[in-house]
Write a protein that holds these residues in place. Structure first.
Motif, PDB file in Angstrom:
ATOM      1  N   ARG A 263       0.831  -1.205   0.000  1.00  0.00           N
ATOM      2  CA  ARG A 263       0.000   0.000   0.000  1.00  0.00           C
ATOM      3  C   ARG A 263       0.868   1.258   0.000  1.00  0.00           C
ATOM      4  O   ARG A 263       0.504   2.279  -0.581  1.00  0.00           O
ATOM      5  CB  ARG A 263      -0.920  -0.022   1.221  1.00  0.00           C
ATOM      6  N   LYS A 264       2.019   1.180   0.637  1.00  0.00           N
ATOM      7  CA  LYS A 264       2.926   2.333   0.676  1.00  0.00           C
ATOM      8  C   LYS A 264       3.525   2.627  -0.704  1.00  0.00           C
ATOM      9  O   LYS A 264       4.032   3.722  -0.928  1.00  0.00           O
ATOM     10  CB  LYS A 264       4.034   2.082   1.690  1.00  0.00           C
ATOM     11  N   PHE A 265       3.475   1.647  -1.578  1.00  0.00           N
ATOM     12  CA  PHE A 265       3.960   1.845  -2.950  1.00  0.00           C
ATOM     13  C   PHE A 265       2.797   2.099  -3.916  1.00  0.00           C
ATOM     14  O   PHE A 265       2.984   2.078  -5.133  1.00  0.00           O
ATOM     15  CB  PHE A 265       4.752   0.624  -3.411  1.00  0.00           C
ATOM     16  N   GLY A 266       1.605   2.294  -3.368  1.00  0.00           N
ATOM     17  CA  GLY A 266       0.444   2.590  -4.204  1.00  0.00           C
ATOM     18  C   GLY A 266      -0.121   1.400  -4.931  1.00  0.00           C
ATOM     19  O   GLY A 266      -0.785   1.556  -5.966  1.00  0.00           O
ATOM     20  N   THR A 267       0.104   0.192  -4.394  1.00  0.00           N
ATOM     21  CA  THR A 267      -0.409  -0.999  -5.071  1.00  0.00           C
ATOM     22  C   THR A 267      -0.865  -2.011  -4.022  1.00  0.00           C
ATOM     23  O   THR A 267      -1.065  -1.672  -2.864  1.00  0.00           O
ATOM     24  CB  THR A 267       0.654  -1.583  -6.032  1.00  0.00           C
ATOM     25  N   SER A 268      -1.059  -3.256  -4.428  1.00  0.00           N
ATOM     26  CA  SER A 268      -1.590  -4.294  -3.547  1.00  0.00           C
ATOM     27  C   SER A 268      -1.090  -5.654  -4.010  1.00  0.00           C
ATOM     28  O   SER A 268      -0.575  -5.790  -5.129  1.00  0.00           O
ATOM     29  CB  SER A 268      -3.120  -4.272  -3.596  1.00  0.00           C
ATOM     30  N   PRO A 269      -1.223  -6.697  -3.163  1.00  0.00           N
ATOM     31  CA  PRO A 269      -0.833  -8.036  -3.614  1.00  0.00           C
ATOM     32  C   PRO A 269      -1.551  -8.460  -4.883  1.00  0.00           C
ATOM     33  O   PRO A 269      -0.963  -9.086  -5.766  1.00  0.00           O
ATOM     34  CB  PRO A 269      -1.205  -8.930  -2.424  1.00  0.00           C
ATOM     35  N   LYS A 270      -2.841  -8.132  -5.002  1.00  0.00           N
ATOM     36  CA  LYS A 270      -3.594  -8.495  -6.203  1.00  0.00           C
ATOM     37  C   LYS A 270      -3.004  -7.841  -7.449  1.00  0.00           C
ATOM     38  O   LYS A 270      -2.835  -8.481  -8.488  1.00  0.00           O
ATOM     39  CB  LYS A 270      -5.056  -8.086  -6.045  1.00  0.00           C
ATOM     40  N   MET A 271      -2.670  -6.560  -7.355  1.00  0.00           N
ATOM     41  CA  MET A 271      -2.111  -5.851  -8.507  1.00  0.00           C
ATOM     42  C   MET A 271      -0.692  -6.329  -8.822  1.00  0.00           C
ATOM     43  O   MET A 271      -0.284  -6.380  -9.983  1.00  0.00           O
ATOM     44  CB  MET A 271      -2.112  -4.349  -8.257  1.00  0.00           C
TER      45      MET A 271
ATOM     46  N   ARG B 244     -12.706 -16.549  -3.425  1.00  0.00           N
ATOM     47  CA  ARG B 244     -11.266 -16.732  -3.201  1.00  0.00           C
ATOM     48  C   ARG B 244     -10.451 -16.326  -4.420  1.00  0.00           C
ATOM     49  O   ARG B 244      -9.387 -15.707  -4.310  1.00  0.00           O
ATOM     50  CB  ARG B 244     -10.980 -18.190  -2.817  1.00  0.00           C
ATOM     51  N   LEU B 245     -10.952 -16.670  -5.613  1.00  0.00           N
ATOM     52  CA  LEU B 245     -10.237 -16.300  -6.836  1.00  0.00           C
ATOM     53  C   LEU B 245     -10.189 -14.782  -6.995  1.00  0.00           C
ATOM     54  O   LEU B 245      -9.141 -14.205  -7.299  1.00  0.00           O
ATOM     55  CB  LEU B 245     -10.913 -16.935  -8.049  1.00  0.00           C
ATOM     56  N   PHE B 246     -11.308 -14.124  -6.772  1.00  0.00           N
ATOM     57  CA  PHE B 246     -11.369 -12.678  -6.959  1.00  0.00           C
ATOM     58  C   PHE B 246     -10.558 -11.942  -5.910  1.00  0.00           C
ATOM     59  O   PHE B 246     -10.133 -10.811  -6.133  1.00  0.00           O
ATOM     60  CB  PHE B 246     -12.828 -12.218  -6.936  1.00  0.00           C
ATOM     61  N   ALA B 247     -10.330 -12.566  -4.765  1.00  0.00           N
ATOM     62  CA  ALA B 247      -9.498 -11.937  -3.743  1.00  0.00           C
ATOM     63  C   ALA B 247      -8.028 -11.964  -4.116  1.00  0.00           C
ATOM     64  O   ALA B 247      -7.244 -11.125  -3.667  1.00  0.00           O
ATOM     65  CB  ALA B 247      -9.708 -12.641  -2.397  1.00  0.00           C
TER      66      ALA B 247
ATOM     67  N   PRO C  32      -9.395   2.858 -15.361  1.00  0.00           N
ATOM     68  CA  PRO C  32      -8.941   2.793 -13.970  1.00  0.00           C
ATOM     69  C   PRO C  32      -8.999   1.359 -13.466  1.00  0.00           C
ATOM     70  O   PRO C  32      -9.935   0.616 -13.760  1.00  0.00           O
ATOM     71  CB  PRO C  32      -9.946   3.684 -13.226  1.00  0.00           C
ATOM     72  N   VAL C  33      -8.006   0.976 -12.719  1.00  0.00           N
ATOM     73  CA  VAL C  33      -7.924  -0.416 -12.290  1.00  0.00           C
ATOM     74  C   VAL C  33      -9.041  -0.768 -11.314  1.00  0.00           C
ATOM     75  O   VAL C  33      -9.359  -1.951 -11.114  1.00  0.00           O
ATOM     76  CB  VAL C  33      -6.541  -0.692 -11.674  1.00  0.00           C
ATOM     77  N   ASP C  34      -9.683   0.248 -10.705  1.00  0.00           N
ATOM     78  CA  ASP C  34     -10.747  -0.074  -9.768  1.00  0.00           C
ATOM     79  C   ASP C  34     -12.016  -0.574 -10.461  1.00  0.00           C
ATOM     80  O   ASP C  34     -13.007  -0.894  -9.805  1.00  0.00           O
ATOM     81  CB  ASP C  34     -11.073   1.116  -8.860  1.00  0.00           C
ATOM     82  N   LEU C  35     -11.985  -0.653 -11.806  1.00  0.00           N
ATOM     83  CA  LEU C  35     -13.123  -1.226 -12.523  1.00  0.00           C
ATOM     84  C   LEU C  35     -13.136  -2.756 -12.465  1.00  0.00           C
ATOM     85  O   LEU C  35     -14.129  -3.375 -12.825  1.00  0.00           O
ATOM     86  CB  LEU C  35     -13.133  -0.772 -13.982  1.00  0.00           C
ATOM     87  N   VAL C  36     -12.027  -3.358 -12.037  1.00  0.00           N
ATOM     88  CA  VAL C  36     -12.042  -4.820 -11.920  1.00  0.00           C
ATOM     89  C   VAL C  36     -13.030  -5.196 -10.832  1.00  0.00           C
ATOM     90  O   VAL C  36     -13.251  -4.468  -9.862  1.00  0.00           O
ATOM     91  CB  VAL C  36     -10.643  -5.396 -11.606  1.00  0.00           C
ATOM     92  N   LEU C  37     -13.634  -6.351 -11.019  1.00  0.00           N
ATOM     93  CA  LEU C  37     -14.717  -6.770 -10.141  1.00  0.00           C
ATOM     94  C   LEU C  37     -14.196  -7.059  -8.736  1.00  0.00           C
ATOM     95  O   LEU C  37     -13.266  -7.843  -8.556  1.00  0.00           O
ATOM     96  CB  LEU C  37     -15.384  -8.022 -10.718  1.00  0.00           C
ATOM     97  N   GLU C  38     -14.749  -6.394  -7.742  1.00  0.00           N
ATOM     98  CA  GLU C  38     -14.356  -6.615  -6.361  1.00  0.00           C
ATOM     99  C   GLU C  38     -15.366  -7.474  -5.616  1.00  0.00           C
ATOM    100  O   GLU C  38     -15.030  -8.156  -4.664  1.00  0.00           O
ATOM    101  CB  GLU C  38     -14.205  -5.267  -5.636  1.00  0.00           C
ATOM    102  N   ASP C  39     -16.627  -7.418  -6.027  1.00  0.00           N
ATOM    103  CA  ASP C  39     -17.688  -8.159  -5.344  1.00  0.00           C
ATOM    104  C   ASP C  39     -18.279  -9.185  -6.305  1.00  0.00           C
ATOM    105  O   ASP C  39     -19.135  -8.872  -7.122  1.00  0.00           O
ATOM    106  CB  ASP C  39     -18.781  -7.195  -4.866  1.00  0.00           C
ATOM    107  N   PRO C  40     -17.805 -10.437  -6.232  1.00  0.00           N
ATOM    108  CA  PRO C  40     -18.252 -11.450  -7.199  1.00  0.00           C
ATOM    109  C   PRO C  40     -19.551 -12.133  -6.821  1.00  0.00           C
ATOM    110  O   PRO C  40     -19.909 -13.133  -7.421  1.00  0.00           O
ATOM    111  CB  PRO C  40     -17.095 -12.448  -7.174  1.00  0.00           C
ATOM    112  N   VAL C  41     -20.243 -11.643  -5.826  1.00  0.00           N
ATOM    113  CA  VAL C  41     -21.433 -12.340  -5.337  1.00  0.00           C
ATOM    114  C   VAL C  41     -22.483 -12.438  -6.444  1.00  0.00           C
ATOM    115  O   VAL C  41     -22.815 -11.456  -7.109  1.00  0.00           O
ATOM    116  CB  VAL C  41     -22.022 -11.624  -4.108  1.00  0.00           C
TER     117      VAL C  41
END
Length: 481
Positions: free
Chosen positions: A112-120, A168-171, A145-154
C-alpha cells in the motif's frame, strides 16, 4: 495431490542456492528480484517499486512473523504456485506469488505504501510474463482505472461452494468477467457468470456471451479427428502426410515426414511450437496457403514438444479428408450452438483485459494464425456440452466408449510436468482421481475445461482477463463436485 516437479528455471535456482536463508523472506526476495531479466524484477520495475526499499520493509515487517522455510521449502512453494497456474516452468514470478501468501496482511500494508496491492502485483507478474509468449506481445486499445475490476463477485444464482471458490479467486487476482459451468452425472448442473463482457461500453457478461476458448480448441480438433477415424476415413497410425493434399509435411532433412496422426495429437511429431501466432492487421492468409511449399519439422518424431503448428496441420488433415472444417464435425452434433471457430472473435464476444502498471487495459483483438490449435469462441455452457460428449456411456454415440478410451490410452509423459499428454487432452490426478482436460491462454483471456470420467463430472470456465489462477479455481471446484 499434484506431483511436484523439481526443475526450476536456472536463474531462479541459482538465486536460491546463493541466498543466505537465515536472512528470512527479505533475503530470498532480494536475491530473486535481482535476477537479470527475471519476470519478477520486470514487474517491480513496471510498478515503480524500489527493490531496496521493498526489501528493507520486508525485513522490518515480515521476517519476524514468518517461520523459516528453508531452501527446499521455497522451491516447493514456488513449484506449487506454478502448478496453481498450470505453468510448465517455475520462475521468479512464481516464487514472489508464493511469498505473498505467507503473511498477506503484512504484504498488503507494505505494498500500500507503494500505491499498489498483492492483487495488482500478481497481475503485473502475469502481465510481464506475457511478453515472453511465442505468439508475440499483446496490444492495448484502451485504458481504464484499475478499480473497474470486479471486487464483489457475489451472484445470487451461484451455489454456495461455487460462490466461495469465486470469492477466493477474486481476492487473489483482478477479474473483469468470469463464466462457469459444472457437469454432474453427465448433465449440466450449474451455469453462472460474473462481471463484465466489456468496459467501454460497459456490458454485463451473461452466460450466452462467447469468449476466447484458447487452447481448449485442441479438444475440439482431436474429437473431429477421432470422428473421422471411427468412420474409417483416416488411421491414427498412418503418416499424416498421406492425408494432406493442401500442403506437404517434411522431415528435418526435407524428405516426406513419417509423423503419424497420433503423433500430431500427442505433440510428438517433431514440429516447432510456432512463432508469431497472432496477427493484428490485414487479411489473414489461410494456413495451407502460407505453407503451400511445405512445413518442415524441427526433429524426428518421438519426443514430446508442445506444438500449435501440429494442431493447425491436424485441422488441415480434417479439411482435406472430409471437405469440412474441423469444428463442423463437433459443434453441431454436440449442440454447441453458441460456439464458432474463426480467425477472430465474433461480434459481441467478451473483450479481453490485462492489468499493467496499475491500469486496466482492453486488449486489441488479434487473429489466430493456427486454426485447430486456437480460434474457438465458446461459452462455459457449450464447453460443458463438449465435456459431456466425451464422457463414456453417452447414449447418442457421438463417439464410442472405445474411441473415448483412446484419448488417454498410451498418454505420453510431459517432461517436468505432472500431467500426461493424450489425444488432444491431458490427464492428471486431481483429488486422487483421474482428471482429463486442457487449459488455454491468450492475451487478455484464460480458459479451462476439466472432467473426471469416472464420476461423470466436469467444470468449464472462461475468463476475459488474464488469470492464471483459473486452473486452480476450476480444479478446486471439480474436486468438490
Amino acid at each position: 495431490m499434484l506431483h511436484m516437479t523439481q526443475v526450476l528455471r536456472p536463474r531462479l535456482a541459482a538465486a536460491l542456492d546463493e541466498t543466505d536463508l537465515a536472512g528470512g523472506a527479505s533475503a530470498v526476495l532480494a536475491a530473486v528480484l535481482r535476477v537479470p531479466a527475471g519476470v519478477a524484477a520486470q514487474a517491480f520495475q513496471a510498478l515503480d517499486i524500489d527493490v531496496d526499499t521493498f526489501v528493507r520493509r520486508t525485513a522490518e515487517e515480515v521476517d519476524g512473523h514468518v517461520e523459516p522455510i528453508g531452501r527446499d521449502g521455497w522451491r516447493a512453494r514456488a513449484t506449487a504456485a506454478a502448478h496453481r497456474a498450470d505453468h510448465e516452468f517455475v520462475g521468479t514470478e512464481h516464487l514472489v506469488d508464493a511469498a505473498l501468501d505467507l503473511a498477506p496482511d503484512r504484504w498488503s500494508r507494505i505494498l500500500r505504501k507503494f500505491g499498489t496491492s498483492p492483487k495488482m502485483l500478481r497481475a503485473q507478474l502475469w502481465r510481464s510474463a506475457l511478453d515472453t509468449s511465442p505468439g508475440g506481445t499483446w496490444q492495448s486499445v484502451r485504458e481504464h482505472p484499475v478499480d473497474l475490476v470486479l471486487e464483489d463477485p457475489v451472484d445470487g444464482h451461484a451455489s454456495p461452494p461455487v460462490a466461495a471458490a469465486v470469492g477466493r479467486l477474486f481476492a487473489r487476482e483482478p477479474i473483469v468477467g468470469l463464466s462457469l459451468a459444472t457437469v454432474t452425472g453427465g448433465a449440466i448442473a450449474e451455469v453462472v457468470s460474473f462481471g463484465c463482457a466489456s468496459l467501454d461500453p460497459r456490458r454485463a457478461l451473461t452466460p450466452s456471451v462467447p469468449s476466447h476458448a484458447c487452447s481448449v480448441t485442441k479438444i475440439v480438433t482431436a474429437a473431429a479427428v477421432l470422428r473421422l477415424a471411427e468412420k474409417g476415413l483416416l488411421s491414427l497410425d498412418e503418416p499424416a502426410g498421406a492425408y494432406l493434399h493442401s500442403l506437404p509435411l517434411h522431415a528435418p532433412d526435407g524428405t516426406p515426414s513419417s509423423a503419424t496422426v497420433r503423433q500430431l495429437l500427442t505433440h510428438t511429431a517433431g514440429l516447432a511450437p510456432g512463432q508469431g501466432l497472432r496477427q493484428y492487421d490485414g487479411p489473414v492468409v489461410p494456413f495451407a496457403q502460407r505453407y503451400r511449399d511445405g512445413l518442415r519439422a524441427e526433429s524426428d518424431p518421438g519426443r514430446w514438444s508442445y506444438s500449435n503448428l501440429g494442431y493447425a496441420v491436424l485441422a488441415q488433415v480434417i479439411a482435406d479428408v472430409s471437405g469440412r472444417d474441423h469444428h463442423e464435425q463437433v459443434l453441431a452434433p454436440l449442440g454447441m450452438t453458441a460456439s464458432s471457430h474463426g480467425d477472430r472473435l465474433p461480434a459481441g464476444a467478451a473483450m479481453g483485459h490485462v492489468v499493467d502498471r496499475g491500469r486496466l487495459h482492453t486488449v486489441r483483438d488479434s487473429a489466430v494464425l493456427v486454426p485447430g490449435a486456437g480460434g474457438l469462441a465458446s461459452t462455459a455452457a457449450d464447453l460443458a456440452r463438449l465435456c459431456i460428449g466425451l464422457l463414456p456411456g453417452r447414449p447418442d454415440g457421438f463417439l464410442t466408449d472405445d474411441t473415448i478410451g483412446l484419448m488417454n490410452q498410451g498418454a505420453v509423459e510431459i517432461p517436468r510436468h505432472p500431467a500426461r499428454q493424450g489425444l488432444g487432452v491431458r490427464s492428471r490426478e486431481i483429488g486422487g482421481e483421474l482428471a482429463v482436460g486442457h487449459s488455454g491462454a491468450w492475451p487478455g483471456y484464460r480458459a479451462e475445461l476439466w472432467w473426471l470420467p469416472g464420476r461423470r463430472t466436469g467444470v468449464a470456465a472462461l475468463c476475459n482477463s488474464y488469470t492464471p489462477g483459473l486452473f486452480h479455481f476450476v480444479t478446486e471446484i471439480l474436486g468438490g463436485l
